[in-house]
Design an enzyme around this catalytic site. Structure first.
Site, mmCIF file in Angstrom:
data_model
loop_
_atom_site.group_PDB
_atom_site.id
_atom_site.type_symbol
_atom_site.label_atom_id
_atom_site.label_comp_id
_atom_site.label_asym_id
_atom_site.label_seq_id
_atom_site.Cartn_x
_atom_site.Cartn_y
_atom_site.Cartn_z
ATOM 1 C CE1 TYR A 93 -3.337 2.870 0.444
ATOM 2 C CE2 TYR A 93 -1.848 3.596 2.185
ATOM 3 C CZ TYR A 93 -2.900 3.847 1.312
ATOM 4 O OH TYR A 93 -3.504 5.077 1.312
ATOM 5 N N GLY B 8 -5.288 5.545 -0.652
ATOM 6 C CA GLY B 8 -6.685 5.572 -0.256
ATOM 7 C C GLY B 8 -7.514 4.566 -1.014
#
Length: 548
Positions: A71, A78
């Site tokens: 991530y 997001g």
């Protein structure tokens, strides 16, 4: 005195160096560095912390090389976390993260808030698991040491996913983008970096996210608000003691027996301090004296006492109000010190187990809750002091002092009836108090879902912390107005009759603001006395210690 003198604002002090290890940064450290002004601020990283940082960087690169989705490193941010990119695009992704968040609005944050932000963010990053190079953090500390202060708009952070918008202004300065304040003027970041001898950073994978995905901006406001609120608590106890003298009130309300019977630590501290401040006063009374001076009933069914045997709540209950602030500071200090010594970004890298963990440590819930509580406690003190002031200036309640503390004049005197003394000051104090009370609405209750409902529960801690800063400033102004009125009242009563501590405080105030013998502007008086509170000078003088 019961309390020791707090350090000054450090603006004119030599600033000792600091070594960051990610675990031991204190609120005092932050204030000391944040308020050092343009003095050089030597801050470095503990060698053990450097080793931990290097280890997480190695793990990050190992995982990147495997081309697995990480991530914010090899995926979008997001709601875009489902979109993976190739490893070669990772550095460009970090730069874009910084640039697309440069959309803050509102006033530019003060230099001490920005310095505190930079220090706190650096300390959180040196803990290790954020996978950011020591070189990048040292570059950030280089800007801090050279007093290159990024221009950060105050508004735009939800307090989760951290302070993305404001912290992007810090990251932007680090890569040579945007504007900063340096050497007394606003200038392009790239020019200031060149003067400071700091090369613009080329962000590696994860480094943009590590810099901006945290609670440092929120925590900076919180740290400074907590520090300044300590002086508010002390000033309130000084004002209560002087109010008791101005009104000829009873010192018995602060007797140890009463406060041992309800032993909240802050309440007991305030009551003990007020007792000490009143030591030696000939202007106050006590219950025994009041009773001894009253006539006996001698068989009568009713009599009206000449003196009140207890004072109004704003005097009698003052330790309970200020004590609540003191006790709030005790636990809020602990929460904020945990926050500024935490890893507050996402994801975090576990080098020992070679794992990456996704979570939500960027959520500023504890800071927001602490600040919502702090602003209520501080605003209650503003209201307390405003009520005390109302008694002192009103001839119906002030025990023989002249109305609005205007020295009486003979009717034949040309100035008779022309002057209104502290009437306008009370109006101002009432307005400022109302604004402080209005600002106590709990910001953390106003979570908004945003960013395609990925950020669907946010802390609003940044707003709470900014509100706390504002309430502290407003309350300090109320305290300054009240102390000016109390200096006037003590002088009208006779300074020689006041306690030793009150005489010292009176002298300190008179060095900044003369006796009001006719109507004149007093805004400058308020500013100067407010600074006596903020800097710790009031505390030092009341305690019998030299002030700077």
């Amino acid at each position: 005195m019961t309390e020791t003198v707090s350090p000054e604002s450090f603006v004119d002090s030599d600033v000792a160096g600091l070594v960051l290890d990610g675990d031991s940064l204190t609120i005092e450290d932050v204030v000391r560095i944040a308020r050092a002004g343009e003095l050089p601020v030597p801050v470095d990283i503990d060698p053990v912390a450097v080793s931990g940082m290097d280890a997480s960087v190695r793990l990050k690169q190992k995982l990147i090389d495997k081309e697995i989705p990480i991530y914010g490193v090899t995926t979008g941010f997001g709601d875009s976390c489902i979109r993976q990119i190739s490893p070669d695009k990772a550095p460009e992704l970090q730069r874009n993260l910084v640039l697309y968040h440069l959309n803050g609005v509102g006033p530019i944050a003060s230099a001490d808030v920005v310095r505190a932000t930079m220090l706190i963010r650096a300390n959180c990053l040196v803990r290790g698991p954020s996978a950011i190079r020591p070189h990048t953090v040292r570059s950030l500390l280089g800007l801090l040491s050279a007093d290159v202060v990024p221009a950060i708009p105050e508004r735009g952070s939800l307090g989760a996913s951290g302070d993305l918008v404001p912290l992007c202004y810090v990251a932007a300065a680090l890569i040579g983008e945007g504007e900063v304040r340096h050497r007394g003027r606003t200038r392009p970041a790239l020019d200031a970096l060149a003067d400071a001898g700091v090369a613009p950073v080329e962000l590696a994978a994860k480094e943009g996210l590590a810099l901006v995905n945290g609670t440092a901006f929120t925590s900076a406001f919180a740290t400074l608000a907590l520090w300044d609120a300590r002086e508010i608590a002390f000033a309130a106890d000084v004002a209560t003691a002087m109010t008791c003298e101005a009104l000829g009130g009873s010192a018995s309300h602060f007797h140890p027996f009463l406060h041992r019977a309800k032993p909240h630590p802050g309440q007991r501290t305030s009551a003990a301090l007020i007792r000490e401040l009143l030591d030696g006063s000939a202007l106050t009374t006590d219950y025994r004296q009041i009773v001894s001076e009253e006539e006996a009933l001698d068989g009568r069914g009713f009599t009206e006492l000449r003196a009140r045997i207890q004072d109004k709540y704003s005097v009698r209950c003052a330790p309970h109000v200020t004590g609540m602030l003191r006790d709030t500071l005790e636990w809020a200090d602990r929460w904020i010190e945990i926050e500024i010594n935490s890893s507050t970004d996402n994801p975090l890298f576990d080098e020992e187990n070679e794992e990456v963990h996704n979570g939500g440590n960027f959520y500023a819930g504890h800071v927001g809750q602490a600040m919502d509580s702090l602003k209520i406690a501080v605003a209650n003190v503003a209201d307390l002091l405003d009520r005390q002031l109302a008694l002192v200036v009103d001839e119906k309640f002030n025990g023989g002092l002249p109305p609005n503390l205007v020295r009486p004049r003979e009717a034949a005197d040309h100035d008779a009836g022309l002057h209104h003394g502290f009437k306008g000051m009370q109006i101002a104090a009432s307005a400022v108090t109302a604004e402080a009370l209005k600002t106590t609405s709990a910001a953390t209750a106003f979570s908004r879902s945003t960013e395609a409902h990925n950020q669907d529960k946010v802390s609003m801690g940044t707003i709470a912390a900014r509100d706390a800063r504002t309430v502290v400033e407003l309350t300090r102004d109320v305290a300054a107005i009240h102390l000016l009125a109390l200096a006037q009242a003590i002088e009208l009563r006779g300074v020689r009759l006041a306690s030793t501590a009150s005489r010292r405080v009176h002298e300190l105030i008179r060095a900044q603001a003369p006796f009001v013998d006719r109507d004149r502007r007093m805004d400058g008086d308020i500013r100067r006395v407010a600074e006596l509170i903020r800097s710790g000078a009031l505390r030092a003088v009341a305690a019998g210690q030299p002030s700077e």
